[in-house]
Design a protein around this motif. Structure first.
Motif, short mmCIF file in Angstrom:
data_model
loop_
_atom_site.label_atom_id
_atom_site.label_comp_id
_atom_site.label_asym_id
_atom_site.label_seq_id
_atom_site.Cartn_x
_atom_site.Cartn_y
_atom_site.Cartn_z
N VAL A 163 7.28 15.42 8.12
CA VAL A 163 7.61 13.99 8.04
C VAL A 163 6.47 13.24 7.35
O VAL A 163 6.72 12.38 6.49
N ILE A 164 5.24 13.56 7.69
CA ILE A 164 4.09 12.90 7.05
C ILE A 164 4.12 13.14 5.54
O ILE A 164 3.94 12.21 4.75
N LEU A 165 4.38 14.37 5.12
CA LEU A 165 4.43 14.68 3.69
C LEU A 165 5.58 13.94 2.99
O LEU A 165 5.41 13.42 1.89
N ILE A 166 6.73 13.90 3.65
CA ILE A 166 7.88 13.18 3.08
C ILE A 166 7.56 11.70 2.94
O ILE A 166 7.80 11.09 1.89
N TYR A 167 6.99 11.11 3.98
CA TYR A 167 6.65 9.68 3.93
C TYR A 167 5.58 9.40 2.88
O TYR A 167 5.62 8.37 2.22
N LEU A 168 4.63 10.32 2.72
CA LEU A 168 3.63 10.13 1.67
C LEU A 168 4.29 10.16 0.28
O LEU A 168 3.95 9.36 -0.59
N GLY A 169 5.24 11.08 0.09
CA GLY A 169 5.96 11.14 -1.18
C GLY A 169 6.76 9.88 -1.44
O GLY A 169 6.73 9.33 -2.55
N ILE A 170 7.47 9.41 -0.42
CA ILE A 170 8.25 8.17 -0.57
C ILE A 170 7.33 6.99 -0.85
O ILE A 170 7.60 6.16 -1.71
N SER A 171 6.21 6.94 -0.14
CA SER A 171 5.27 5.84 -0.34
C SER A 171 4.68 5.87 -1.74
O SER A 171 4.49 4.82 -2.36
N TRP A 172 4.37 7.06 -2.23
CA TRP A 172 3.85 7.18 -3.60
C TRP A 172 4.88 6.68 -4.61
O TRP A 172 4.56 5.94 -5.53
N TRP A 173 6.13 7.08 -4.40
CA TRP A 173 7.20 6.63 -5.29
C TRP A 173 7.34 5.11 -5.23
O TRP A 173 7.46 4.45 -6.27
N LEU A 174 7.33 4.54 -4.03
CA LEU A 174 7.43 3.09 -3.88
C LEU A 174 6.23 2.38 -4.51
O LEU A 174 6.36 1.33 -5.12
N TYR A 175 5.06 2.97 -4.33
CA TYR A 175 3.84 2.40 -4.90
C TYR A 175 3.97 2.25 -6.41
O TYR A 175 3.55 1.24 -6.99
N GLN A 176 4.57 3.24 -7.05
CA GLN A 176 4.76 3.20 -8.50
C GLN A 176 5.75 2.10 -8.91
O GLN A 176 5.63 1.54 -9.99
N GLN A 177 6.71 1.78 -8.05
CA GLN A 177 7.76 0.80 -8.34
C GLN A 177 7.34 -0.63 -7.99
O GLN A 177 7.85 -1.57 -8.57
N ALA A 178 6.47 -0.76 -7.00
CA ALA A 178 6.19 -2.07 -6.40
C ALA A 178 5.26 -2.92 -7.26
O ALA A 178 4.37 -2.39 -7.94
N PRO A 179 5.46 -4.23 -7.18
CA PRO A 179 4.48 -5.13 -7.81
C PRO A 179 3.18 -5.11 -6.99
O PRO A 179 3.13 -4.52 -5.91
N ASN A 180 2.14 -5.76 -7.49
CA ASN A 180 0.85 -5.75 -6.78
C ASN A 180 0.92 -6.40 -5.41
O ASN A 180 0.17 -6.05 -4.51
N ARG A 181 1.83 -7.36 -5.24
CA ARG A 181 1.96 -8.08 -3.96
C ARG A 181 3.32 -7.73 -3.37
O ARG A 181 4.35 -7.96 -4.00
N ILE A 182 3.30 -7.19 -2.15
CA ILE A 182 4.54 -6.80 -1.47
C ILE A 182 4.60 -7.44 -0.09
O ILE A 182 3.57 -7.78 0.50
#
Length: 120
Positions: free
Chosen positions: A21-40
């Protein structure tokens, strides 16, 4: 050596699943990080309105919540209570429930940020 109870075997499964679960969440977070603006958004009020913003790196904070489950190692319980005792079984069952709650809680922020990114 005493035979392991089904609860002990299941708890080892939860413990290993926690790392997955930690690895999956890290992957999802990395993907979101690439998509997200600087302020979320990082917090919503009870009406569902954003009331606090943060840096996009904060996406990773939520995915680290399941690390709490790492300290709930099955051998710690086995050292305190004899294998297959009622206390051992109930402690492992409680720890498994705690891990699932941690997974759900840590999954909320990435989902909310994903929805917010989609609407902006």
């Amino acid at each position: 050596m005493a035979k392991k109870s089904w609860v002990s075997k299941a708890y080892w499964g939860f413990y290993i699943a926690n790392f997955i679960v930690i690895l999956i969440y890290l992957g999802i977070s990395w993907w979101l990080y690439q998509q997200a603006p600087n302020r979320i958004p990082v917090h919503w009020n009870t009406a569902g309105k954003v009331d606090s913003y943060g840096n996009r790196i904060e996406i990773f904070i939520a995915c680290l919540i399941p690390l709490i489950g790492v300290i709930l190692h099955p051998r710690l319980v086995d050292r305190k209570y004899p294998e297959s005792s009622g206390s051992n079984i109930s402690t492992k069952a409680a720890f498994a429930v705690i891990m699932v709650v941690l997974w759900v809680v840590s999954g909320i922020l990435p989902v909310m940020v994903y929805q917010w990114i989609g609407s902006h």
